[in-house]
Design a protein around this motif. Structure first.
Motif, PDB file in Angstrom:
ATOM      1  N   ASN A 663       0.817  -1.213   0.000  1.00 20.54           N
ATOM      2  CA  ASN A 663       0.000   0.000   0.000  1.00 20.54           C
ATOM      3  C   ASN A 663       0.850   1.262   0.000  1.00 20.54           C
ATOM      4  OD1 ASN A 663      -2.982  -0.700   0.122  1.00 20.54           O
ATOM      5  ND2 ASN A 663      -2.202  -2.045   1.716  1.00 20.54           N
ATOM      6  N   PHE A 667      -0.755   2.481  -3.346  1.00 20.43           N
ATOM      7  CA  PHE A 667      -2.064   3.069  -3.046  1.00 20.43           C
ATOM      8  C   PHE A 667      -1.977   4.586  -2.932  1.00 20.43           C
ATOM      9  CE2 PHE A 667      -5.625   3.875   0.095  1.00 20.43           C
ATOM     10  CZ  PHE A 667      -6.618   3.786  -0.857  1.00 20.43           C
ATOM     11  N   HIS A 668      -2.860   5.243  -3.678  1.00 16.20           N
ATOM     12  CA  HIS A 668      -2.964   6.702  -3.596  1.00 16.20           C
ATOM     13  C   HIS A 668      -4.193   7.027  -2.760  1.00 16.20           C
ATOM     14  CE1 HIS A 668       0.069   6.880  -6.727  1.00 16.20           C
ATOM     15  NE2 HIS A 668      -0.682   6.102  -7.493  1.00 16.20           N
ATOM     16  N   ALA A 669      -3.971   7.294  -1.490  1.00 17.68           N
ATOM     17  CA  ALA A 669      -5.082   7.463  -0.558  1.00 17.68           C
ATOM     18  C   ALA A 669      -5.977   8.637  -0.933  1.00 17.68           C
ATOM     19  CB  ALA A 669      -4.533   7.658   0.859  1.00 17.68           C
ATOM     20  N   TYR A 674      -5.188   2.434  -7.057  1.00 17.35           N
ATOM     21  CA  TYR A 674      -3.876   1.794  -7.008  1.00 17.35           C
ATOM     22  C   TYR A 674      -3.172   2.035  -8.334  1.00 17.35           C
ATOM     23  CZ  TYR A 674      -4.712  -0.643  -2.625  1.00 17.35           C
ATOM     24  OH  TYR A 674      -4.940  -0.915  -1.295  1.00 17.35           O
ATOM     25  N   PRO A 685      -5.800  -6.015  -5.926  1.00 24.34           N
ATOM     26  CA  PRO A 685      -5.718  -5.760  -4.482  1.00 24.34           C
ATOM     27  C   PRO A 685      -7.040  -6.024  -3.751  1.00 24.34           C
ATOM     28  CG  PRO A 685      -4.721  -3.958  -5.724  1.00 24.34           C
ATOM     29  CD  PRO A 685      -5.429  -4.817  -6.715  1.00 24.34           C
ATOM     30  N   VAL A 691      -6.412  -4.362   0.222  1.00 21.65           N
ATOM     31  CA  VAL A 691      -6.971  -3.025   0.434  1.00 21.65           C
ATOM     32  C   VAL A 691      -7.341  -2.861   1.903  1.00 21.65           C
ATOM     33  CG1 VAL A 691      -8.788  -1.408  -0.237  1.00 21.65           C
ATOM     34  CG2 VAL A 691      -7.869  -3.022  -1.924  1.00 21.65           C
ATOM     35  N   ASP A 695     -10.918   1.427   3.228  1.00 22.35           N
ATOM     36  CA  ASP A 695     -10.813   1.961   1.868  1.00 22.35           C
ATOM     37  C   ASP A 695     -11.460   1.076   0.807  1.00 22.35           C
ATOM     38  OD1 ASP A 695      -9.263   4.382   2.403  1.00 22.35           O
ATOM     39  OD2 ASP A 695      -7.633   3.003   2.935  1.00 22.35           O
ATOM     40  N   VAL A 699     -12.223   2.035  -3.225  1.00 25.36           N
ATOM     41  CA  VAL A 699     -11.497   1.354  -4.296  1.00 25.36           C
ATOM     42  C   VAL A 699     -12.473   0.600  -5.204  1.00 25.36           C
ATOM     43  CG1 VAL A 699      -9.756  -0.400  -4.841  1.00 25.36           C
ATOM     44  CG2 VAL A 699      -9.402   1.160  -2.913  1.00 25.36           C
TER      45      VAL A 699
END
Length: 896
Positions: A663, A667-669, A674, A685, A691, A695, A699
């Protein structure tokens, strides 16, 4: 279709009621080592399993007692002098032998008694199993061959005559071969197996096959004969995997014991040795990879019958055993499972005909023809035609590297002897094909009836059924099963024509598809033994298994060779049997530890990636790390299951480390995506559980948006298609998943169907120049998803083997109805639903001794529920997660 499904549901309700009224408690489906009355059992503690049949609501096994004896009458009378388990208070339907030491070459009888939760006792019929060699030391025969070397093209015959002068009680043949064999006794073929024994790493493990030949022996003179084929052992064809350079390669050989038990209590063993004779056969060439050539002019009528004149035959030679690990072939054998008549014939000229069998299969063709002596027929097998009507094999011969023109790809050659009507079918080969082009060096008259085909595969029992109101979906399911079976030959393969290799990635992708539809445990247990044979001390596995050594350097990252963990885990989930997982535990551990050693950052770049994508390419590091995480998690769960506390803690921590590193990397919060947000990058994911819980919703929503932006079409490769439908339907977007699954335009599974496919292809683009085998299983996850995403049938890892069934159906608004069933170890699970005006009628069957958790689909509530056994209404109370507990029984629910 609506009326059809309504009628089906009414019939189901009526049949449940009839069964309830007439049903009684019984025990059935007795299996030893997952086979019915098997011969040649080699294990010291074989597994026994059974099934409770009881239509009573909430029926459950409370206790069992298992009896084993060498005397069937004793078992029938309730005596188990080899083993009496005593009354065991348990609902288990799987146990292992724990009695006196089993003796080799011995027939044992067994039965099981069960007590249900009303304290009613049911006693099974008497079943049997028969031990085999039970150890290398019990062989008396020698390994023999002829004096030819690997360059000899013709297959060898072997024969021996012997006399029996006492009354025969029983007779068994035990035959091991380096290569392939066909066995004959007194002129008749023994058994109905083909391509025996199945392929292994020959220098590390060989399989022997047991046959009951009691009724083929004669009082007096007898003759036993054997024909040997090359198989993968003496691979003479040349292709990119270098099997012709295999370290085990040699002229085929065999070892045989024929044990005859007489009524007077004595035993005689006729075995392989220097008293056998050998000759070359009319099989003048055979290759498991390409084809078979047969010269009928060289036939020797009566060669395997008594009183045949073998004075011109040669003496045999002794050979060393190919390995010191010769064990019983305990699996469902390969057979000619289905005969298929030619659908049409096209005459191109006086010497050329093209037959269309109407579907793509793995197997062989059989031709019946009359012609002059020396007439040469060439039978070219392929999956498609050129515009001029000739067979086109350019899509499947791409990895063949012939050194000349004497071994044409997928082309049998038959030379007639001119004796009248002749029939030819290859013995030691199979092909992938729909079309057969027959050419002759002389004018020939053929009709549509001249050629038939045989669909060949490991003859595993059917375990699943599916029907929906969408014909395209039904065709996809059938095509998936056809491709799965076309690639099951004692080990799972990628395709039946171009390669026939045990590609690991294709196999783990299709594991759930296979297990929902077929009872394949015996094949997978054998194949995981192949894995253990091939694994390097450092944990590395090759990308194709078995292998001659090719594949340790390419294609064998965790996205492919996670078979070592994923397949034992799925066998555990589907069968509730942890034995394969346990025997592979150290192998999984070595494998995961190796990935950890080369991946200090917590993510791994080792792998092939999302193979044959539509257009978008996802990072190998992303997809391979998903499988690394899955392997670590399986290892942690297995460690807990086997009470390995330190390992459990170690690998839970490792899984957490991988998840965090993954992550942090991808992962781009802030956006909820992703990597770059492709279908594979978002679905993998989600599917594999990387994940963060908080989130998942974001996603999944991003994935649904991505799919919609792609006009509800696929943009994935091999790994993405494993994940995408599941990731959508399991995270609130079942309607989107179905829209993708049901597409009929490119790129989609349905696109293949509307273009005439009867199997699954290797490439989404049917006009692709590369990777265009038309019978591949690698895009086969949709077969499993139909059971899961539509029917909602899932195993419960906390109560595996469908001891508890998870029911999570999706009532798709654009689909009128679905009927899905799966034959679990406990019995048949059924999940059928149909739209009825504003409501949904949902029918459920949970087998005896099992339970279920039914999750009410979001947006629905139960209006009423009926127990169809009693006809009474029942109250189902859902918890805060929408879950209702169901006991064994049959139900019809109406939901709004």
């Amino acid at each position: 279709m609506r009326n059809k499904f309504a009628f089906i549901l009414i019939l189901l309700i009526i049949s449940y009621a009839v069964q309830a009224q007439s049903g009684s408690t019984s025990v059935t489906n007795l299996r030893c080592e997952y086979l019915e009355n098997p011969l040649g059992v080699d294990v010291s503690n074989p597994r026994f399993s059974w099934m409770l049949i009881d239509n009573t609501l909430g029926a459950k096994q409370e206790a069992y007692q298992l009896l084993v004896s060498t005397d069937s009458l004793k078992v029938a009378k309730g005596i188990g002098d080899s083993w009496n388990s005593g009354k065991v208070n348990s609902d288990r339907i799987l146990t292992s032998y724990s009695g006196e030491k089993l003796q080799p070459f011995t027939k044992y009888f067994w039965s099981v008694s069960v007590w249900n939760n009303s304290n009613e006792k049911a006693v099974s019929s008497v079943a049997s199993f028969e031990t085999g060699m039970m150890g290398m030391e019990n062989w008396t025969g020698s390994w023999i061959s002829d004096d030819k070397d690997i360059h000899e093209k013709a297959a060898p015959y072997f024969r021996k005559e012997f006399t029996t002068d006492k009354t025969i009680k029983s007779a068994r043949v035990y035959v091991a071969a380096a290569g392939l064999h066909e066995l004959y006794l007194n002129g008749e073929r023994v058994g109905d197996h083909v391509l025996d024994p199945v392929y292994t790493r020959f220098d590390r493990r060989n399989l022997y096959v047991t046959f009951d030949v009691t009724h083929q022996l004669e009082n007096g003179n007898n003759a036993i004969g054997i024909l040997l084929g090359n198989g993968w052992y003496n691979h003479q064809s040349t292709a990119v995997w270098y099997f012709h350079k295999a370290p085990w390669r040699n002229r085929p050989a065999f070892c045989l014991d024929l044990r005859i038990n007489y009524e007077d209590g004595t035993t005689e063993v006729i075995n392989s040795g220097k008293d056998w004779k050998t000759s070359l056969s009319p099989v003048i060439f055979n290759s498991i990879y390409t084809a078979e050539h047969y010269d009928a002019r060289l036939e020797q009528p009566g060669w395997c019958e008594p009183d045949f004149d073998d004075s011109k035959w040669n003496n045999v030679i002794y050979r060393s055993a190919p390995s010191q690990n010769i064990v019983s072939q305990m699996l469902h054998p390969i057979r000619h499972v289905q005969k298929i008549e030619a659908k049409s014939i096209t005459k191109l000229n006086d010497t050329t005909y093209v037959f269309d069998i109407g579907r793509n299969i793995a197997g062989v063709s059989q031709i019946t023809v009359a012609g002059g002596e020396g007439t040469i027929l060439r039978l070219k097998h392929g999956e498609r035609l050129y515009d001029d009507g000739h067979v086109d094999i350019s899509n499947i011969d791409v990895h063949y590297r012939p050194t000349g023109d004497s071994d044409p790809f997928q082309t049998d050659i038959y030379i007639l002897n001119g004796s009248g009507t002749e029939t030819f079918m290859p013995r030691f080969n199979y092909k992938g094909f729909q079309y057969v082009e027959v050419t002759s060096n002389k004018a020939l008259q053929l009709s549509k009836e001249s050629l038939t085909a045989y669909f060949m595969h490991s003859d595993v029992p059917v375990a699943g059924k599916l029907e929906t109101t969408n014909p395209t979906i039904n065709r996809i399911w059938a095509a998936t099963n056809n491709s799965y079976l076309s690639n099951l030959f004692g080990y799972p393969t990628d395709c039946p024509q171009r390669e026939k290799n045990g590609w690991t990635g294709d196999a783990h992708i299709a594991i759930e598809t296979g297990l929902y539809s077929f009872d394949g445990i015996t094949i997978y247990e054998k194949w995981l033994a192949d894995h253990r044979d091939e694994q390097q001390p450092n944990g590395v596995l090759p990308s194709i298994i078995p292998t001659d050594g090719w594949g340790y350097e390419w294609g064998n990252g965790p996205d492919w060779t996670s078979t070592i963990a994923l397949i034992p885990w799925n066998i555990y989930l589907f069968y509730g049997d942890a034995s394969l997982l346990e025997v592979c535990y150290e192998n999984i551990k070595r494998y995961v530890d190796h990935i950890t050693e080369i991946s200090p950052s917590g993510t791994t770049t080792w792998g092939l990636g999302d193979w044959v994508p539509v257009k978008s390419k996802s990072p190998v590091e992303l997809t391979s790390t998903c499988y690394y995480y899955a392997d670590a998690l399986i290892l942690a769960k297995a460690a807990k299951l086997f009470n390995k506390a330190a390992d459990a803690e170690k690998y839970v921590t490792l899984a957490q480390t991988i998840k965090k590193a993954f992550n942090d990397k991808f992962f781009h919060a802030e956006t909820g995506i992703y990597a770059s947000g492709t279908q594979t990058e978002l679905s993998a994911p989600l599917y594999w559980g990387l994940v963060p819980e908080q989130d998942k919703g974001r996603v999944a929503a991003k994935l649904a948006e991505r799919v919609e932006a792609d006009n509800f079409h696929l943009d994935v490769g091999l790994l993405g298609q494993k994940a995408i439908l599941n990731a959508l339907s399991e995270n609130g977007y079942a309607e989107v998943a179905y829209k993708v699954a049901a597409q009929e335009t490119y790129p989609s599974w349905g696109w293949w169907m509307v273009n005439g496919a009867t199997t699954l292809f290797e490439n989404w683009d049917i006009d692709a120049q590369n990777d265009i085998s038309m019978n591949h299983i690698m895009f086969g996850e949709i077969g499993a998803w139909l059971y899961k995403g539509l029917g909602g049938i899932y195993p419960d890892q906390n109560q595996p083997g469908f001891k508890n069934v998870l029911l999570k159906p999706s009532f798709i608004s654009t689909l009128d109805g679905v009927e899905v069933s799966h034959q679990s170890p406990y019995g048949e699970i059924k999940s059928a639903w149909k739209h009825d005006r504003k409501s949904v009628l949902y029918s459920i069957t949970i087998p005896a001794n099992s339970t279920a958790d039914f999750y009410i689909p979001a947006g629905y509530k139960i209006k009423k529920a009926n127990d169809t056994i009693s006809g009474n209404k029942i109250e189902l109370v859902a918890d805060e997660n929408g879950k209702c507990k169901l006991q064994a029984g049959s139900y019809v629910l109406e939901l709004l």
